[in-house]
Design a protein around this motif. Structure first.
Motif, PDB file in Angstrom:
ATOM      1  N   MET A 203       0.843  -1.190   0.000  1.00 42.86           N
ATOM      2  CA  MET A 203       0.000   0.000   0.000  1.00 42.86           C
ATOM      3  C   MET A 203       0.876   1.237   0.000  1.00 42.86           C
ATOM      4  SD  MET A 203      -2.833   1.462  -0.229  1.00 42.86           S
ATOM      5  CE  MET A 203      -3.782  -0.074  -0.260  1.00 42.86           C
ATOM      6  N   PRO A 204       1.230   1.738  -1.195  1.00 41.68           N
ATOM      7  CA  PRO A 204       2.015   2.972  -1.290  1.00 41.68           C
ATOM      8  C   PRO A 204       1.102   4.190  -1.220  1.00 41.68           C
ATOM      9  CG  PRO A 204       1.679   2.054  -3.473  1.00 41.68           C
ATOM     10  CD  PRO A 204       0.964   1.132  -2.501  1.00 41.68           C
ATOM     11  N   ASN A 205       1.692   5.363  -1.150  1.00 40.71           N
ATOM     12  CA  ASN A 205       0.896   6.583  -1.225  1.00 40.71           C
ATOM     13  C   ASN A 205       1.416   7.476  -2.351  1.00 40.71           C
ATOM     14  OD1 ASN A 205       3.217   7.652  -0.074  1.00 40.71           O
ATOM     15  ND2 ASN A 205       2.272   8.222   1.859  1.00 40.71           N
TER      16      ASN A 205
ATOM     17  N   MET B 200       5.537   6.341   1.177  1.00 44.20           N
ATOM     18  CA  MET B 200       5.534   5.470   2.350  1.00 44.20           C
ATOM     19  C   MET B 200       4.681   4.265   1.977  1.00 44.20           C
ATOM     20  SD  MET B 200       6.475   5.027   5.527  1.00 44.20           S
ATOM     21  CE  MET B 200       6.624   3.267   5.225  1.00 44.20           C
ATOM     22  N   THR B 201       5.266   3.070   2.065  1.00 44.90           N
ATOM     23  CA  THR B 201       4.567   1.864   1.636  1.00 44.90           C
ATOM     24  C   THR B 201       4.548   0.834   2.753  1.00 44.90           C
ATOM     25  OG1 THR B 201       5.212   2.176  -0.676  1.00 44.90           O
ATOM     26  CG2 THR B 201       4.539  -0.041  -0.033  1.00 44.90           C
TER      27      THR B 201
ATOM     28  N   SER C 174      10.043   4.684  -2.308  1.00 46.42           N
ATOM     29  CA  SER C 174       9.319   4.719  -1.047  1.00 46.42           C
ATOM     30  C   SER C 174      10.118   4.172   0.129  1.00 46.42           C
ATOM     31  CB  SER C 174       8.046   3.874  -1.213  1.00 46.42           C
ATOM     32  OG  SER C 174       7.233   3.925  -0.087  1.00 46.42           O
ATOM     33  N   ARG C 175       9.793   4.667   1.310  1.00 41.98           N
ATOM     34  CA  ARG C 175      10.193   3.982   2.528  1.00 41.98           C
ATOM     35  C   ARG C 175       9.268   2.783   2.703  1.00 41.98           C
ATOM     36  NH1 ARG C 175      11.125   8.705   7.104  1.00 41.98           N
ATOM     37  NH2 ARG C 175      12.530  10.023   5.877  1.00 41.98           N
TER      38      ARG C 175
ATOM     39  N   SER D  27      -1.103   6.638   6.292  1.00 46.64           N
ATOM     40  CA  SER D  27      -0.203   7.083   5.222  1.00 46.64           C
ATOM     41  C   SER D  27      -0.828   7.011   3.835  1.00 46.64           C
ATOM     42  CB  SER D  27       1.094   6.266   5.248  1.00 46.64           C
ATOM     43  OG  SER D  27       0.833   4.885   5.023  1.00 46.64           O
ATOM     44  N   GLY D  28      -1.740   6.058   3.620  1.00 42.80           N
ATOM     45  CA  GLY D  28      -2.357   5.957   2.304  1.00 42.80           C
ATOM     46  C   GLY D  28      -3.213   7.174   1.983  1.00 42.80           C
ATOM     47  N   SER D  29      -4.101   7.527   2.901  1.00 45.50           N
ATOM     48  CA  SER D  29      -4.970   8.691   2.723  1.00 45.50           C
ATOM     49  C   SER D  29      -4.342   9.972   3.279  1.00 45.50           C
ATOM     50  CB  SER D  29      -6.306   8.452   3.444  1.00 45.50           C
ATOM     51  OG  SER D  29      -6.982   7.331   2.918  1.00 45.50           O
ATOM     52  N   GLY D  30      -3.299   9.826   4.075  1.00 45.53           N
ATOM     53  CA  GLY D  30      -2.707  10.951   4.782  1.00 45.53           C
ATOM     54  C   GLY D  30      -2.306  12.151   3.939  1.00 45.53           C
TER      55      GLY D  30
END
Length: 274
Positions: free
Chosen positions: A122-124, A133-134, A158-159, A176-179
């Motif tokens: 799940m990346p952003n 961030m994943t 990504s981290r 982090s996904g929606s962040g």
């Protein structure tokens, strides 16, 4: 990079996130027919990258082409119609990496019985600029080598954080996904407040945007300093920042609003997962 040598990869879907992945691989030195991209509606940017690096680019697979890793970067609602394309690259020793929201490993296993090793990622959106961030979760059949390969494929953009339970994907999605959208809305709200104070719209938007960009860069460049400590450094006792924080830090202030927002996002992620 060494983990990627002598491997073959398939990318199913190359929209914004898929293209970010591909650009990251290219930056790691991957080139030639080691990478096959399946994208029915390739952008000019994608076509140029594939031509420059020698990647295979097809609207659909032409033949069987077993790969070491297959990355699903399509929209969740496109999964069923993409099964045929992915099947051309699957074999028992491959790892399937899915970045589809709401599609569990159980869902994926049912659709792709040819493969046993599955990783959900799940990346952003900041992955598009190499600052994502994943969160990652692998099923028990995924080997250490396949986890390492997954890290090598995603590290360029990504981290990474490995999760111990699949249900944590929904929690991570809410943070982090929606962040990034929460942060963008903070910029909007801060700019709107500036307009109400009497600043012009353009000036207020520039001030708000530059402030969030700068604060984010401080967090990035000072990883060993907590956000709480950075906040304290900005806040002089009895000063303007302290007056503002007295409002934001009320019992029903920003912390409570964010908590409610995150809970709502997690609930929706669980609903999408069925």
């Amino acid at each position: 990079m060494s983990r990627l040598l002598d491997k073959r990869f398939a990318l199913i879907g190359a929209g914004n996130m898929g293209f970010a992945l591909l650009a990251g691989w290219a930056g790691q030195g991957l080139q030639g027919e080691a990478v096959t991209v399946i994208e029915p509606n390739p952008s000019a940017q994608l076509q140029n990258l594939c031509k420059t690096k020698g990647f295979n680019l097809f609207s659909e697979p032409k033949s069987q082409s077993p790969s070491d890793a297959i990355v699903l970067a399509i929209k969740p609602q496109m999964l069923d119609e993409s099964i045929h394309a992915a099947e051309k690259f699957l074999h028992p020793g491959a790892v399937l990496i899915s970045i589809l929201a709401g599609k569990s490993i159980k869902d994926l296993s049912a659709r792709f019985p040819q493969v046993t090793s599955i990783v959900r990622a799940m990346p952003n959106t900041p992955a598009a600029v190499g600052r994502g961030m994943t969160g990652l979760y692998a099923n028990d059949a995924t080997s250490v080598q396949q986890r390492d390969l997954t890290e090598s494929l995603l590290n360029p953009i990504s981290r990474l954080e490995w999760l111990s339970q699949e249900k944590e994907i929904d929690m991570l999605t809410a943070i982090s996904g929606s962040g990034p959208a929460y942060v963008f809305y903070l910029v909007e709200s801060l700019a709107a407040a500036g307009v109400k104070l009497g600043l012009s719209t353009d000036l207020s938007q520039r001030l708000a945007r530059a402030t969030i960009e700068g604060a984010g860069e401080l967090l990035h460049q000072m990883p060993n300093v907590s956000a709480e400590e950075l906040r304290r450094r900005v806040t002089s006792p009895g000063g303007t920042t302290a007056a503002a924080l007295a409002i934001l830090m009320k019992d029903d202030g920003l912390s409570l609003v964010l908590e409610e927002a995150v809970i709502a996002a997690r609930k929706r992620a669980e609903e999408l997962a069925g």
